[in-house]
Each structure stands twice: as C-alpha cells, then as structure tokens.
Write a protein that holds these residues in place. Structure first.
Motif, PDB file in Angstrom:
ATOM      1  N   MET A 259       0.842  -1.178   0.000  1.00 40.15           N
ATOM      2  CA  MET A 259       0.000   0.000   0.000  1.00 40.15           C
ATOM      3  C   MET A 259       0.889   1.244   0.000  1.00 40.15           C
ATOM      4  SD  MET A 259      -3.243   0.540   2.410  1.00 40.15           S
ATOM      5  CE  MET A 259      -3.899   2.112   2.787  1.00 40.15           C
ATOM      6  N   ALA A 260       0.580   2.198  -0.839  1.00 43.50           N
ATOM      7  CA  ALA A 260       1.357   3.431  -0.951  1.00 43.50           C
ATOM      8  C   ALA A 260       1.137   4.320   0.261  1.00 43.50           C
ATOM      9  CB  ALA A 260       0.976   4.164  -2.224  1.00 43.50           C
ATOM     10  N   LYS A 261       2.185   5.046   0.610  1.00 42.02           N
ATOM     11  CA  LYS A 261       2.139   5.992   1.722  1.00 42.02           C
ATOM     12  C   LYS A 261       1.920   7.387   1.150  1.00 42.02           C
ATOM     13  CE  LYS A 261       6.129   6.779   3.743  1.00 42.02           C
ATOM     14  NZ  LYS A 261       7.325   6.732   4.604  1.00 42.02           N
ATOM     15  N   LEU A 262       1.110   8.198   1.829  1.00 47.02           N
ATOM     16  CA  LEU A 262       0.873   9.582   1.416  1.00 47.02           C
ATOM     17  C   LEU A 262       1.763  10.502   2.242  1.00 47.02           C
ATOM     18  CD1 LEU A 262      -0.588  11.788  -0.173  1.00 47.02           C
ATOM     19  CD2 LEU A 262      -2.436  11.657   1.486  1.00 47.02           C
ATOM     20  N   ILE A 263       2.645  11.220   1.547  1.00 41.99           N
ATOM     21  CA  ILE A 263       3.585  12.143   2.179  1.00 41.99           C
ATOM     22  C   ILE A 263       3.202  13.569   1.814  1.00 41.99           C
ATOM     23  CG2 ILE A 263       5.996  12.898   2.288  1.00 41.99           C
ATOM     24  CD1 ILE A 263       6.758  10.018   1.449  1.00 41.99           C
TER      25      ILE A 263
ATOM     26  N   ALA B 174     -10.940  12.895 -11.205  1.00 35.37           N
ATOM     27  CA  ALA B 174     -12.304  12.585 -11.632  1.00 35.37           C
ATOM     28  C   ALA B 174     -13.220  12.310 -10.448  1.00 35.37           C
ATOM     29  CB  ALA B 174     -12.293  11.370 -12.563  1.00 35.37           C
ATOM     30  N   ARG B 175     -12.618  12.040  -9.296  1.00 31.73           N
ATOM     31  CA  ARG B 175     -13.391  11.707  -8.089  1.00 31.73           C
ATOM     32  C   ARG B 175     -13.091  12.728  -6.999  1.00 31.73           C
ATOM     33  NH1 ARG B 175     -11.140   5.639  -8.566  1.00 31.73           N
ATOM     34  NH2 ARG B 175      -9.361   6.878  -9.118  1.00 31.73           N
ATOM     35  N   SER B 176     -13.750  12.556  -5.881  1.00 36.14           N
ATOM     36  CA  SER B 176     -13.462  13.419  -4.736  1.00 36.14           C
ATOM     37  C   SER B 176     -12.041  13.171  -4.257  1.00 36.14           C
ATOM     38  CB  SER B 176     -14.446  13.130  -3.594  1.00 36.14           C
ATOM     39  OG  SER B 176     -14.130  11.886  -2.976  1.00 36.14           O
ATOM     40  N   LEU B 177     -11.509  14.097  -3.487  1.00 37.21           N
ATOM     41  CA  LEU B 177     -10.158  13.961  -2.957  1.00 37.21           C
ATOM     42  C   LEU B 177     -10.017  12.670  -2.163  1.00 37.21           C
ATOM     43  CD1 LEU B 177      -7.330  15.129  -2.471  1.00 37.21           C
ATOM     44  CD2 LEU B 177      -8.281  16.373  -0.522  1.00 37.21           C
ATOM     45  N   LYS B 178     -10.953  12.399  -1.284  1.00 37.66           N
ATOM     46  CA  LYS B 178     -10.879  11.198  -0.462  1.00 37.66           C
ATOM     47  C   LYS B 178     -10.909   9.938  -1.319  1.00 37.66           C
ATOM     48  CE  LYS B 178     -12.908   8.978   3.564  1.00 37.66           C
ATOM     49  NZ  LYS B 178     -13.896   9.089   4.644  1.00 37.66           N
ATOM     50  N   GLU B 179     -11.849   9.866  -2.262  1.00 35.20           N
ATOM     51  CA  GLU B 179     -11.957   8.686  -3.123  1.00 35.20           C
ATOM     52  C   GLU B 179     -10.694   8.489  -3.963  1.00 35.20           C
ATOM     53  OE1 GLU B 179     -16.756   8.581  -4.032  1.00 35.20           O
ATOM     54  OE2 GLU B 179     -15.496   9.941  -5.175  1.00 35.20           O
ATOM     55  N   GLU B 180     -10.201   9.572  -4.529  1.00 37.38           N
ATOM     56  CA  GLU B 180      -9.011   9.504  -5.386  1.00 37.38           C
ATOM     57  C   GLU B 180      -7.801   9.016  -4.591  1.00 37.38           C
ATOM     58  OE1 GLU B 180      -7.633   9.677  -9.123  1.00 37.38           O
ATOM     59  OE2 GLU B 180      -9.415  10.916  -8.822  1.00 37.38           O
ATOM     60  N   VAL B 181      -7.604   9.578  -3.405  1.00 36.84           N
ATOM     61  CA  VAL B 181      -6.439   9.217  -2.593  1.00 36.84           C
ATOM     62  C   VAL B 181      -6.553   7.785  -2.075  1.00 36.84           C
ATOM     63  CG1 VAL B 181      -5.208   9.730  -0.441  1.00 36.84           C
ATOM     64  CG2 VAL B 181      -5.814  11.577  -2.018  1.00 36.84           C
ATOM     65  N   LEU B 182      -7.724   7.395  -1.627  1.00 35.89           N
ATOM     66  CA  LEU B 182      -7.882   6.016  -1.154  1.00 35.89           C
ATOM     67  C   LEU B 182      -7.602   5.018  -2.271  1.00 35.89           C
ATOM     68  CD1 LEU B 182     -10.955   6.347   1.238  1.00 35.89           C
ATOM     69  CD2 LEU B 182      -8.540   5.996   1.862  1.00 35.89           C
ATOM     70  N   GLU B 183      -8.012   5.337  -3.486  1.00 37.33           N
ATOM     71  CA  GLU B 183      -7.723   4.460  -4.624  1.00 37.33           C
ATOM     72  C   GLU B 183      -6.228   4.438  -4.930  1.00 37.33           C
ATOM     73  OE1 GLU B 183      -8.396   1.599  -7.237  1.00 37.33           O
ATOM     74  OE2 GLU B 183      -9.958   2.431  -5.954  1.00 37.33           O
ATOM     75  N   LEU B 184      -5.581   5.600  -4.897  1.00 39.34           N
ATOM     76  CA  LEU B 184      -4.136   5.659  -5.145  1.00 39.34           C
ATOM     77  C   LEU B 184      -3.354   4.889  -4.080  1.00 39.34           C
ATOM     78  CD1 LEU B 184      -3.725   9.395  -6.209  1.00 39.34           C
ATOM     79  CD2 LEU B 184      -3.269   7.390  -7.644  1.00 39.34           C
ATOM     80  N   LYS B 185      -3.810   4.977  -2.838  1.00 38.31           N
ATOM     81  CA  LYS B 185      -3.122   4.279  -1.745  1.00 38.31           C
ATOM     82  C   LYS B 185      -3.196   2.759  -1.902  1.00 38.31           C
ATOM     83  CE  LYS B 185      -2.875   7.161   2.308  1.00 38.31           C
ATOM     84  NZ  LYS B 185      -3.096   7.088   3.743  1.00 38.31           N
ATOM     85  N   LYS B 186      -4.209   2.261  -2.555  1.00 33.85           N
ATOM     86  CA  LYS B 186      -4.357   0.817  -2.773  1.00 33.85           C
ATOM     87  C   LYS B 186      -3.351   0.288  -3.791  1.00 33.85           C
ATOM     88  CE  LYS B 186      -9.359   0.707  -2.030  1.00 33.85           C
ATOM     89  NZ  LYS B 186     -10.643   0.500  -2.709  1.00 33.85           N
ATOM     90  N   GLN B 187      -2.866   1.168  -4.651  1.00 39.65           N
ATOM     91  CA  GLN B 187      -1.971   0.745  -5.727  1.00 39.65           C
ATOM     92  C   GLN B 187      -0.628   0.311  -5.137  1.00 39.65           C
ATOM     93  OE1 GLN B 187      -3.315   0.985  -8.879  1.00 39.65           O
ATOM     94  NE2 GLN B 187      -5.116   1.942  -8.004  1.00 39.65           N
TER      95      GLN B 187
END
Length: 184
Positions: free
Chosen positions: A1-5, A99-112
C-alpha cells in the motif's frame, strides 16, 4: 500500500511562500530524490498553475544548473493529479484532472502497489489532514521569518499530535522535519 507524504517548504513562522525559500543545489537534490521515489504528485489548482508556468520551460531550455535541471525533469516525469473545480483541462506532461473526490481519489491511489504519493500544495495538505489521510509530513523549514503570507495549517479542524521520526539539516540552515501522526 502506498504511503501519502505531505511535503512543503515553509518559513520559520509557518508561511508557505516559494519566493521566501532557499532553493539551492542541496535542496533541489533532496526534492528530486523525493520525486524520483514517488508515484504520484497531488496538487490544488493554484500550486499546479504556479509549477506548470515554470518547470516545463526549464525542461525545454535547461538553466545549466545541474540540480535545478534534474529537478525540472523529475517533476515533469512524475504523474500528477490536479484537484480543481474550475480547470477544464491541463496541458503539462503527465497530468490529469481528478475525476473523483479527494478522499476517493487518494484512497484508490493508496491501494496501488508501488511508490509513495506526494501532496505538494498547501490546499492539498490541509484538505488531506482534515481527512486524516496523511501518513507522513515532511516540513522543510527555512530559517526565514516572513511576517506574512499563507499559513499552512490555518484551517485544520481538529488537533493532531505528531511524532518526530527524522530530521535533516541542510548547509543553509534549512531543516527537514519528518513527522508521522500518532494514534492518540
């Protein structure tokens, strides 16, 4: 899971202002390495437009300063997601509008799987902090008292306790503070 910095330059008195930063070779090299180890860079419209108005031109016409030119290439090559209600298109290489809300976009990116995600603008850092999505803060504090400007944490909803996990001091007196949110 990716980390958000969340990574940002700021003055000693807490203001975000790129014109007050000490942008020397050592600092450019640090942020170039950070970008090269990141999979995505998140921007709000204002910071995106500021960066897009300068760095692509440096890639096309290098300055001759190795660290500046390498930073320009790194930021150009890093995929970027821009969150904006007013922009209809983006023109810089490797950029897309969310294309999505900030929360949705970030949660999807974190799954990658893969590299970390960077939030590189004050508006993104505040919004992501309020959503409790930031895994690490890298606050680059410059030994400058600006006296005015854009305060980074002006609209945080709740108190957040951070744990200092690492520091780095640069030759100019700039200090990089690495914090992680505590769970309590």
């Amino acid at each position: 899971m990716a980390k958000l910095i969340a990574g940002i330059n700021m003055t000693l008195d807490g203001f975000c202002d790129h014109t007050s930063a000490i942008a020397d070779e050592e600092l450019h090299d640090y942020f170039t390495a950070l970008l090269n180890n990141s999979g995505t860079l998140l921007y709000g419209r204002i910071t995106y437009q500021l960066m897009e108005s300068y760095w692509p031109d440096v890639v096309k016409k290098p300055t001759g300063n190795k660290s500046t030119d390498e930073f320009a290439v790194a930021i150009e090559n890093t995929p970027k997601v821009v969150f904006s209600h007013t922009l209809k298109q983006v023109d810089w290489k490797n950029v897309r509008l969310a294309a999505r809300s900030l929360k949705e976009e970030v949660l999807e990116l974190k799954k990658q799987p893969g590299k970390d995600i960077l939030a590189g603008s004050p508006s993104m850092i505040v919004a992501l902090t309020n959503l409790n999505l930031i895994d690490e803060y890298q606050l680059c504090v410059h030994p400058i008292v600006a006296g005015k400007g854009l305060p980074l944490f002006k609209t945080i909803n709740d108190k957040i306790i951070l744990k200092l996990v690492k520091t780095k001091t640069f030759g100019t007196g700039v200090i990089m503070l690495h914090y992680v949110p505590t769970k309590g």
